[in-house]
Design a protein around this motif. Structure first.
Motif, PDB file in Angstrom:
ATOM      1  N   ASN A 118       0.821  -1.211   0.000  1.00 19.30           N
ATOM      2  CA  ASN A 118       0.000   0.000   0.000  1.00 19.30           C
ATOM      3  C   ASN A 118       0.855   1.262   0.000  1.00 19.30           C
ATOM      4  O   ASN A 118       0.418   2.309   0.474  1.00 19.30           O
ATOM      5  N   LEU A 133      -7.392   6.529  -3.826  1.00 14.84           N
ATOM      6  CA  LEU A 133      -8.794   6.197  -3.565  1.00 14.84           C
ATOM      7  C   LEU A 133      -9.228   4.984  -4.384  1.00 14.84           C
ATOM      8  O   LEU A 133      -9.947   4.105  -3.891  1.00 14.84           O
ATOM      9  N   LEU A 136      -8.387   1.593  -3.039  1.00 15.24           N
ATOM     10  CA  LEU A 136      -9.190   1.093  -1.925  1.00 15.24           C
ATOM     11  C   LEU A 136     -10.172   0.017  -2.382  1.00 15.24           C
ATOM     12  O   LEU A 136     -10.525  -0.884  -1.621  1.00 15.24           O
ATOM     13  N   GLN A 150     -13.236   2.552   3.287  1.00 16.20           N
ATOM     14  CA  GLN A 150     -13.606   3.943   3.080  1.00 16.20           C
ATOM     15  C   GLN A 150     -12.477   4.841   3.588  1.00 16.20           C
ATOM     16  O   GLN A 150     -11.855   4.557   4.610  1.00 16.20           O
ATOM     17  N   SER A 151     -12.217   5.911   2.860  1.00 16.73           N
ATOM     18  CA  SER A 151     -11.180   6.852   3.282  1.00 16.73           C
ATOM     19  C   SER A 151     -11.703   7.725   4.419  1.00 16.73           C
ATOM     20  O   SER A 151     -12.867   8.124   4.433  1.00 16.73           O
ATOM     21  N   LYS A 152     -10.834   8.004   5.389  1.00 19.08           N
ATOM     22  CA  LYS A 152     -11.224   8.796   6.557  1.00 19.08           C
ATOM     23  C   LYS A 152     -10.432  10.088   6.689  1.00 19.08           C
ATOM     24  O   LYS A 152     -10.992  11.139   6.969  1.00 19.08           O
ATOM     25  N   LEU A 154      -6.771  12.456   5.390  1.00 24.53           N
ATOM     26  CA  LEU A 154      -5.579  12.718   4.593  1.00 24.53           C
ATOM     27  C   LEU A 154      -4.611  13.455   5.506  1.00 24.53           C
ATOM     28  O   LEU A 154      -4.903  14.558   5.976  1.00 24.53           O
ATOM     29  N   VAL A 178     -13.612  13.101   3.928  1.00 17.59           N
ATOM     30  CA  VAL A 178     -12.214  12.928   4.327  1.00 17.59           C
ATOM     31  C   VAL A 178     -11.753  14.154   5.120  1.00 17.59           C
ATOM     32  O   VAL A 178     -11.889  15.288   4.660  1.00 17.59           O
ATOM     33  N   LEU A 194      -3.074   8.387   3.423  1.00 22.92           N
ATOM     34  CA  LEU A 194      -4.529   8.277   3.371  1.00 22.92           C
ATOM     35  C   LEU A 194      -4.946   7.193   4.366  1.00 22.92           C
ATOM     36  O   LEU A 194      -4.578   6.026   4.215  1.00 22.92           O
ATOM     37  N   THR A 196      -7.685   4.823   6.284  1.00 16.58           N
ATOM     38  CA  THR A 196      -8.965   4.191   5.976  1.00 16.58           C
ATOM     39  C   THR A 196      -9.669   3.749   7.256  1.00 16.58           C
ATOM     40  O   THR A 196      -9.140   3.893   8.364  1.00 16.58           O
TER      41      THR A 196
END
Length: 263
Positions: A118, A133, A136, A150-152, A154, A178, A194, A196
């Motif tokens: 990653n 993104l 993911l 899901q992205s949370k 940055l 985000v 990033l 998640t």
């Protein structure tokens, strides 16, 4: 004032000052950005072992402590503004030690083979962010099953705090849900991360939350040799804490070194 009275006075002052010391810490405005990233768990052991599938992460607690001392003459003045100044110079470095310890996890993410799948090297840009993104949707857990991530957040270092606004509009991030975080403790000025919602991600094990103590140090008989120890009398102030930080699940973070290099 004889020695016995002097000893009693210092011990009494230590008790009184400890109460004030704790009160000042409680009311002190604390900026702890690591708490936005790490989930805190209590610990009753010298270290913790956390598992996520085949991933095993060892959390080894580290003690952080700072303090200062007062002469008997200074202590006799009571709790003055100078005392509050001492505290104001002590508390921020203590909080800074914990921030640095938490930030060291991101250094590991940039170098450890555990997080290699990653990790990329793209310079921060909207295109690179969208690629992260997109990745993911392709992730799998330790058993090989596809996971819904899901992205949370940055997270960028201070050196990129203006560049991130130029490259990735805040409205765009807000639309994705985000949160943008400027982390002043990050060591790499180019890297970005990033975060998640993967389970078992960023964790902090709290072995000992910040504790404060004040005690009198004076000469006396050594407990082992029974020799008289000549020590200059003083009051000692100390704040200490014991924590460990880490990231168990590699799917909890997508990182870029930001160097623009390609393998």
């Amino acid at each position: 004032m004889d020695n016995e009275n002097s000893k009693t006075d210092l011990q009494t002052l230590a008790v009184s000052f400890k109460e004030k010391f704790i009160e000042h810490w409680t009311s002190f405005e604390k900026h702890e950005s690591w708490r936005d990233i790490f989930t805190v768990y209590p610990s009753r052991h010298a270290e913790e072992t956390d598992e996520d599938g085949e991933e095993i992460t060892h959390y080894v607690h580290k003690t952080h402590a700072l303090g200062f001392s007062l002469s008997p003459e200074e202590a006799q003045e009571g709790w003055t503004r100078q005392m509050e100044t001492h505290c104001n110079f002590l508390f921020p470095p203590m909080l800074g030690l914990l921030e640095k310890e938490a930030a060291a996890v991101f250094d590991e993410i940039l170098t450890s083979p555990k997080f290699e799948k990653n990790r990329q090297h793209a310079v921060l840009s909207l295109h690179a962010f969208k690629n992260a993104l997109d990745s993911l949707t392709k992730e799998k857990d330790a058993s090989g099953l596809r996971v819904d991530l899901q992205s949370k957040m940055l997270i960028v270092p201070a050196a990129l705090q203006f560049e991130v606004d130029r490259q990735i509009p805040r409205e765009y991030l807000e639309g994705l849900g985000v949160t943008r975080i400027i982390n002043l403790a990050l060591n790499n000025p180019h890297a970005w991360f990033l975060i998640t919602d993967a389970p078992n991600g960023f964790k902090c094990f709290e072995r000992q939350k910040p504790e404060l103590d004040v005690w009198a140090e004076e000469g006396g008989r050594h407990v082992t040799t029974e020799k008289i120890v000549d020590v200059e009398p003083k009051l000692l102030f100390k704040i200490s804490a014991r924590y460990s930080f880490g990231c168990t699940n590699p799917n909890a973070v997508f990182a870029s070194t930001g160097t623009g290099e390609r393998k």
